[in-house]
Design a protein around this motif. Sequence first.
Motif, PDB file in Angstrom:
ATOM      1  N   THR A 203      44.045  33.866  50.301  1.00  0.00           N
ATOM      2  CA  THR A 203      43.996  35.299  50.016  1.00  0.00           C
ATOM      3  C   THR A 203      43.771  36.112  51.285  1.00  0.00           C
ATOM      4  O   THR A 203      44.316  37.208  51.434  1.00  0.00           O
ATOM      5  CB  THR A 203      42.894  35.610  48.999  1.00  0.00           C
ATOM      6  OG1 THR A 203      41.640  35.083  49.466  1.00  0.00           O
ATOM      7  CG2 THR A 203      43.219  34.980  47.642  1.00  0.00           C
TER       8      THR A 203
ATOM      9  N   PHE B 285      57.792  41.218  39.170  1.00  0.00           N
ATOM     10  CA  PHE B 285      56.337  41.308  39.216  1.00  0.00           C
ATOM     11  C   PHE B 285      55.770  41.801  37.889  1.00  0.00           C
ATOM     12  O   PHE B 285      54.618  41.499  37.558  1.00  0.00           O
ATOM     13  CB  PHE B 285      55.905  42.222  40.369  1.00  0.00           C
ATOM     14  CG  PHE B 285      55.987  41.560  41.707  1.00  0.00           C
ATOM     15  CD1 PHE B 285      54.992  40.686  42.123  1.00  0.00           C
ATOM     16  CD2 PHE B 285      57.068  41.784  42.543  1.00  0.00           C
ATOM     17  CE1 PHE B 285      55.066  40.060  43.356  1.00  0.00           C
ATOM     18  CE2 PHE B 285      57.148  41.161  43.770  1.00  0.00           C
ATOM     19  CZ  PHE B 285      56.149  40.295  44.183  1.00  0.00           C
TER      20      PHE B 285
ATOM     21  N   ALA C 154      55.405  38.712  36.066  1.00  0.00           N
ATOM     22  CA  ALA C 154      54.244  37.984  36.591  1.00  0.00           C
ATOM     23  C   ALA C 154      52.944  38.553  36.020  1.00  0.00           C
ATOM     24  O   ALA C 154      52.041  37.799  35.615  1.00  0.00           O
ATOM     25  CB  ALA C 154      54.237  38.054  38.116  1.00  0.00           C
ATOM     26  N   ASN C 155      52.852  39.886  35.980  1.00  0.00           N
ATOM     27  CA  ASN C 155      51.673  40.518  35.383  1.00  0.00           C
ATOM     28  C   ASN C 155      51.567  40.199  33.893  1.00  0.00           C
ATOM     29  O   ASN C 155      50.467  40.061  33.346  1.00  0.00           O
ATOM     30  CB  ASN C 155      51.728  42.032  35.586  1.00  0.00           C
ATOM     31  CG  ASN C 155      51.550  42.435  37.044  1.00  0.00           C
ATOM     32  OD1 ASN C 155      50.935  41.697  37.808  1.00  0.00           O
ATOM     33  ND2 ASN C 155      52.092  43.578  37.410  1.00  0.00           N
TER      34      ASN C 155
ATOM     35  N   VAL D  59      50.023  36.767  33.572  1.00  0.00           N
ATOM     36  CA  VAL D  59      48.579  36.849  33.818  1.00  0.00           C
ATOM     37  C   VAL D  59      47.873  37.436  32.609  1.00  0.00           C
ATOM     38  O   VAL D  59      46.809  36.965  32.198  1.00  0.00           O
ATOM     39  CB  VAL D  59      48.297  37.700  35.079  1.00  0.00           C
ATOM     40  CG1 VAL D  59      46.793  37.940  35.232  1.00  0.00           C
ATOM     41  CG2 VAL D  59      48.845  37.012  36.317  1.00  0.00           C
TER      42      VAL D  59
ATOM     43  N   GLU E 290      40.756  39.700  33.125  1.00  0.00           N
ATOM     44  CA  GLU E 290      41.376  39.279  34.374  1.00  0.00           C
ATOM     45  C   GLU E 290      40.327  39.065  35.451  1.00  0.00           C
ATOM     46  O   GLU E 290      39.425  39.893  35.642  1.00  0.00           O
ATOM     47  CB  GLU E 290      42.409  40.317  34.818  1.00  0.00           C
ATOM     48  CG  GLU E 290      43.544  40.475  33.801  1.00  0.00           C
ATOM     49  CD  GLU E 290      44.457  41.640  34.118  1.00  0.00           C
ATOM     50  OE1 GLU E 290      45.647  41.412  34.366  1.00  0.00           O
ATOM     51  OE2 GLU E 290      43.957  42.769  34.126  1.00  0.00           O
TER      52      GLU E 290
ATOM     53  N   VAL F 298      41.862  37.413  41.645  1.00  0.00           N
ATOM     54  CA  VAL F 298      43.254  37.125  41.269  1.00  0.00           C
ATOM     55  C   VAL F 298      44.027  38.426  41.076  1.00  0.00           C
ATOM     56  O   VAL F 298      45.161  38.575  41.542  1.00  0.00           O
ATOM     57  CB  VAL F 298      43.303  36.271  39.988  1.00  0.00           C
ATOM     58  CG1 VAL F 298      44.747  36.085  39.521  1.00  0.00           C
ATOM     59  CG2 VAL F 298      42.651  34.920  40.219  1.00  0.00           C
TER      60      VAL F 298
ATOM     61  N   ALA G 204      47.195  39.594  43.376  1.00  0.00           N
ATOM     62  CA  ALA G 204      48.498  39.808  42.738  1.00  0.00           C
ATOM     63  C   ALA G 204      48.997  41.221  42.970  1.00  0.00           C
ATOM     64  O   ALA G 204      50.188  41.438  43.274  1.00  0.00           O
ATOM     65  CB  ALA G 204      48.389  39.522  41.244  1.00  0.00           C
TER      66      ALA G 204
ATOM     67  N   ASP H  42      52.309  42.423  45.013  1.00  0.00           N
ATOM     68  CA  ASP H  42      53.241  43.311  44.313  1.00  0.00           C
ATOM     69  C   ASP H  42      53.511  44.565  45.134  1.00  0.00           C
ATOM     70  O   ASP H  42      54.663  44.967  45.350  1.00  0.00           O
ATOM     71  CB  ASP H  42      52.657  43.669  42.952  1.00  0.00           C
ATOM     72  CG  ASP H  42      53.589  44.554  42.126  1.00  0.00           C
ATOM     73  OD1 ASP H  42      54.735  44.769  42.553  1.00  0.00           O
ATOM     74  OD2 ASP H  42      53.171  45.010  41.053  1.00  0.00           O
TER      75      ASP H  42
END
Length: 266
Positions: free
Chosen positions: A22, A223, A226-227, A230, A238, A242, A246, A250
């Motif tokens: 990260t 994306f 992708a969201n 998640v 959430e 992370v 993300a 994005d």
Amino acid sequence: MEPQYVRELSTVYPHPVWRPVTALLYIASLVILSSMITRRMPTWREWREKRVTLVKAAVVLLLVVSLLFVGTAMLLVHGVGLSSSIEACTAAGWTSILLYEPSKGIIVFFLIERVHIITAHGTAMRRRDSKMYIFNITLLAACVSTLILACVYFRAEIRESDYTCVYHNNPKILAWGIAQDLGVNLWLTCLFAYPLYRGQSRSRKVKALAIKSIVVCFMMMLFVFANLMVFLLSNGREVGWVLLAAFSLDIMANAIGLFIVCQVSF
């Protein structure tokens, strides 16, 4: 009793490898965004002589907001630590709402402007006279309702089981926001693709702009999916680090996409 490792690690990760991963993501994002700002920032003379168009100003604003989001996220995750206090955890959540979400709106506005350029190319149609432009701006304004609802139902907590920073929101609002993003992106993609399909645009610049804009829309949809994954896996809860990682990925990808589209000038 609070475990000793919580005092030593300001952000709790499921595996130590995620800490350097990260960190590299944030550093790379900051470098790329800073480079794009230096190349897109108008000179003081252009600002003073009012030669900066609304679209150019929107691009600069997007890059600055993106840089602020990534820098703030990095400071909170690797500096203060999301698990260090509930205040730090909450601050990271509000950073996502107040910086990340508006950046998505700026991108949609930029694409709406590009749609107008393509559909009105070769005509003298003004924005206020274009029903399509007015409809798209109204659609963008409607998206603000999701942001308001996200602010109302947002809640942050530090999970007692492992001291991880977690965000809660109404699952229906999150699902509506994702569906809204997906619908807007699909709509804009169709608007860019239709003139190409009908062969209405003969200008090379217009065709290049439409193709690059379609690529940006597909990147945004990628994306969004992708969201969505998640969201489905977390059930509306959430994990803080992370979510910020993300969103940083994005926001950097979207900024790169807009930077590429801006290579086609009118």
